[in-house]
Design an enzyme around this catalytic site. Structure first.
Site, PDB file in Angstrom:
ATOM      1  N   GLY A 149       9.592   6.941  12.582  1.00 46.36           N
ATOM      2  CA  GLY A 149      10.452   6.044  13.366  1.00 46.36           C
ATOM      3  C   GLY A 149      11.869   5.985  12.818  1.00 46.36           C
ATOM      4  O   GLY A 149      12.852   5.945  13.581  1.00 46.36           O
ATOM      5  N   GLY A 192       4.859  10.470   7.614  1.00 43.52           N
ATOM      6  CA  GLY A 192       4.421   9.080   7.600  1.00 43.52           C
ATOM      7  C   GLY A 192       4.924   8.337   8.821  1.00 43.52           C
ATOM      8  O   GLY A 192       5.850   8.782   9.513  1.00 43.52           O
ATOM      9  N   CYS A 193       4.316   7.196   9.087  1.00 44.55           N
ATOM     10  CA  CYS A 193       4.649   6.454  10.307  1.00 44.55           C
ATOM     11  C   CYS A 193       6.052   5.856  10.225  1.00 44.55           C
ATOM     12  O   CYS A 193       6.874   6.052  11.133  1.00 44.55           O
ATOM     13  CB  CYS A 193       3.599   5.383  10.564  1.00 44.55           C
ATOM     14  SG  CYS A 193       3.294   4.259   9.179  1.00 44.55           S
ATOM     15  N   PHE A 194       6.363   5.144   9.144  1.00 43.37           N
ATOM     16  CA  PHE A 194       7.711   4.568   9.026  1.00 43.37           C
ATOM     17  C   PHE A 194       8.787   5.659   9.004  1.00 43.37           C
ATOM     18  O   PHE A 194       9.793   5.538   9.711  1.00 43.37           O
ATOM     19  CB  PHE A 194       7.817   3.690   7.774  1.00 43.37           C
ATOM     20  CG  PHE A 194       7.158   2.342   7.883  1.00 43.37           C
ATOM     21  CD1 PHE A 194       7.550   1.425   8.851  1.00 43.37           C
ATOM     22  CD2 PHE A 194       6.148   1.967   7.002  1.00 43.37           C
ATOM     23  CE1 PHE A 194       6.960   0.166   8.937  1.00 43.37           C
ATOM     24  CE2 PHE A 194       5.548   0.723   7.081  1.00 43.37           C
ATOM     25  CZ  PHE A 194       5.954  -0.189   8.055  1.00 43.37           C
TER      26      PHE A 194
END
Lengths: 344, 344, 344, 344
Positions: free
Chosen positions: D157, D152-154
């Site tokens: 990061g 996932g994107c979060f």
């Protein structure tokens, strides 16, 4: 590999040349000059380049130094500085030059009228929007085949918007109402670029007397001789990149949208960087790329056609077109290193 | 009419005082000083005021001049300048003073530690967030009943976010992750405020050592004595106005959202400018207004509560709160001249 | 107190009426209708109003209900809905009506041509831009003195931009290139209002055929009879509020900027909401306010004048002007409840 | 050439795969499915691709069709849809699969707890952040060597922000305060993505219970076994692309900034897409690229370290990382087709 130098590599045009040349398969950047940043690593200043140019640092090079290092020199200096550099570079080296400043764009007389002072080097360069002129042929025939005057950002968007109609010779009156991202004003913080002044706003400026008008008139009249009925009002929009040109075109005769689309399709056939779109173009679809997208809608009742064109001012409006012109100068494929889509 | 003077009227806080006082029914602005703008009409500089203050011009007034003209003086000067002005104004006039700078906010020892130099005028002012302290009572009991230290923008949003829990004495650890509009950095163009650097971005800064941290700690520990477990990391967002504070609050015991809402409802009863909202607050709903909106969500599993508060940094975080404090100083209704909704 | 009702209070125009009337000293909002939101508290939907309208809830009222409650009714309904409501309200009550929709703006024949279907209630209302027309006198002479057609947002900005020149009778050709904030398109999320499509962009639309063109032509030709040489191309900019109109005006004779400024100064004398500014206006300086700021620059060489006007589309372009018109209808001071500066 | 198919090519992840693969030297996209857009030309929908994919159209292909056409399939479908497709594709073809949805990221038990319903296909995929795990080795050892769960994107990061410290085993408490561009919410217009609601704002959401938290905990505890003290609060910022993660990290022992930088330098040695930057990273410097930039600042007094990481949510947070993982699956150089700088 073509060895390239960038004089004035700290500004937006220089930064963008570095970004684009980082992945150009036939070019190696061997020199990047900046008086203020001399000694700093490229990627410590332009952090998007972290991972690239690991050995390149900004240098304060003399013309002598740079001309021995390079096959091609991009001049990304402030307007007025190129004409101090070009004569020596041309005469004392074999370097090819792409000048991104305004110095060699206008015929000398027009330059002096527009800028209000004499030109120090009244030689003619090849003014090059490759979709409008046959740049290779013009270079061949030029007295200065190693000097290209890279067009201004507004004139690029404006000329591409009306060139096919101008070539047809039917323009009666053209008003360019142009909207630019603020990077067009450079990377020095100013009142206009101060975020609270620009966000949620749009700022018209130089409503009747922007210097790019002379360039537009010169280029459009090369296509439709004698035509000079051109007005131009620029605006800054709350965006970093992009120029949307709304060309209000009045013609001698009535046209349908279909008519006009045919004229444009034919004119821009085999011009890969100009794409005709349904409806209106979007700055986002050309962002970061060398494309120009054009939309067409005729209003037959008023003999009016509204042409909208979108470019990235830093790419097709500056550094991308400069590389495109360099490709042509070196006999490479026009699209080399530039063939990637916009970033919406 | 109360006669008001603004020292430092060219910056954002001064401009905002002029905007808000333009419609305050009990105040007339009689003086607005600015060295750089002296001689210019107010509305020629702050064009949103065209139609207002038709006779007022920026002046380069001495303290002597201003103190004879005014009943109240707002100091909207750079930090460090107030302590040069306040002693004379207080001692040689009857003026009341609301100081919007940081000079009188911290206890002297803490000031000197935070700012790294001695305080020139170690007198105590009344630090005034009217929803947290009984400002009228504090003024009455103060040795300096004519001097208010107007709170900083980040500390206002942060303190209002956690005051009810601090008062309850249950804080264990608080991390303020704050997001501010760029007007908080002033109206001088900088790299950070340069539009192309901020649009589509968010810029963390002073990650561990912003000066407002000392102010937060001081005020929260007045509510929960001995508590100092406060961290603060600010960010600039691509917005002109507003501070969104995300307070990650760890408590000694578990709470439900309902529990916490009750604590806040009670604490902020009869505080018209603080409104509890369902879900999360929006910077747009408080824009241009003196309101603070607060949202509450507890995560019982982790003994964590996330409090979100929204203010306009230039209004509740500066000039609006200054006028609110002035209202209290003069015995006016706290909301006078400030009772209008935010502009979404 | 004047009792006011808002039909269609859930949209942007309704929300803005609620915001502005919250502080109007002579008006009390007694009814706000919305079918979808019936039963909800006003401030739970328009959260910027938390602290105001504590008892008011959205209701699904019949016309019968509303007309007995109200002295004035604002119609903030979709275009086409007003003509279903107005006849009954006018005939069966004493209510005054300000219609913010397009239904009564155009002469019936023009309406049917523009909208492509018959008008259900071909009565004439008073079309009211108070800086251009003597609204009080027109109401007095009208067969329908209780019905005002509140102008469209684009036509307000456009008409104010050229009215003084039209009145002088010198227009030859006018191109309005207008740039609007996206709230003009309503509060329903669409492809155009989708943030990633609009940020860093500018979107031209309805390039040659926006319905507001008919309204512009009608109003400008009232000032310069017979003149119809008007073109209009709107754009959406990445901003919530505001309309910047760039009027490219070609005149029969040459003018200097000074000439034109005198014409405008005289025409707009004693019109407090129109302010002439040096240089160009800013959307931010009129944001949230009822002001129209106008900038003027002539290009004598081309018989061209570029007029730039800035309004807030939701205030002077809709709800603010509606309240200004209501003030006039009720014999109040035109500026009552509206006299506050823009929020930059 | 590797033949690639994209299932769900109409959304942002699919669009971004098309953009990135348009210039990948070893991949040809042979199929792009979309039920709604079937029959339309790719470049008529994603206009930034005008000039590319001249023959490719969206199709409504069956799994049978697609698996015979493709060597690799990217699943860019809504969460919950992959587990319906994957079993058949894996079992009845030799296709490799990169799943961009959440379906195969969590261990089955955790998936069911997080999503509240049973998993239809409880097979394990290789969860692949190539800078944290040795993906090639994991694929080799996996029972499902043809299935990658793209992170996932979060979590991408967040995990990259703390992985080196987690690996060192010193985490005590981590609060991720993350700020995302709105493209993370998909291309369907919503209240949150409605321009007037997001511009000049920042919107916290799912303050304590975002589904990506489970993924963060799972991955961080693989590095520091037993550690689960993770909090996560996301926000939407007024930007299209990018995730800035502010990781407030509390450690068992004190560290200086220099200490931490050494740990990170060592951990990310030979990971070309992770770059440590001086100060704080910028979303603009990674925009459109597969880079993650990381900034480090320790606050020794509080045993706190603030790590800031910046990625493009659609590239390193989705489609770029998917291609990076595909490169690894096929034994290509990890950077192939992805080695270009961000677009500031």
């Amino acid at each position: 590999m073509i060895k390239a130098g960038i004089i004035g590599a700290s500004g937006y045009a220089g930064e963008e040349l570095l970004r684009l040349l980082a992945t150009h398969p036939s070019v190696e950047v061997v020199a990047a000059t900046s008086r203020n940043l001399a000694g700093k690593k490229i990627s410590s200043v332009h952090t998007n380049l972290a991972g690239f140019y690991n050995k390149l640092i900004f240098e304060n090079l003399s013309n002598d130094d740079i001309k021995t290092l390079c096959d091609v020199i991009f001049l990304a200096v402030p307007h007025g500085a190129s004409m101090d550099i070009v004569p020596e570079l041309l005469e004392k080296s074999k370097c090819k030059i792409v000048d991104l400043s305004a110095d060699y764009r206008l015929k000398t007389a027009e330059f002096e009228k527009t800028y209000g002072h004499p030109h120090k080097d009244p030689r003619e360069a090849v003014y090059a929007i490759p979709e409008v002129h046959d740049v290779a042929a013009e270079l061949k025939n030029s007295k200065n085949p190693r000097l290209i005057a890279n067009p201004g950002c507004f004139p690029t968007g404006a000329t591409l918007a009306v060139a096919p109609l101008a070539k047809t010779g039917v323009l009666e009156n053209v008003i360019f109402d142009s909207k630019s991202g603020i990077t067009g004003a450079g990377n020095t913080p100013t009142e206009t670029s101060h975020f609270p002044n620009l966000t949620e706003n749009i700022i018209p400026y130089k409503l009747t007397a922007h210097r790019h008008l002379a360039e537009m008139k010169q280029e459009i009249s090369r296509l439709q001789p004698g035509f000079s009925n051109v007005c131009f009002t620029p605006h800054v929009i709350p965006a970093a990149r992009g120029i949307m040109t709304t060309a209000h075109v009045f013609t001698k005769e009535k046209y349908t949208t279909k008519d006009v689309k045919e004229i444009y399709s034919e004119f821009y056939e085999n011009k890969p960087f100009v794409q005709l779109v349904d409806g209106v173009p979007s700055l986002l679809n050309v962002r970061g790329s060398n494309f120009c997208h054009i939309g067409i809608e005729a209003e037959a009742a008023n003999n009016r056609i509204v042409i909208t064109s979108a470019i990235d001012n830093l790419v097709k409006g500056a550094s991308g077109q400069a590389i495109q012109n360099m490709n042509i100068m070196f006999g490479l494929k026009e699209t080399e290193g530039l063939w990637f889509p916009g970033l919406p």
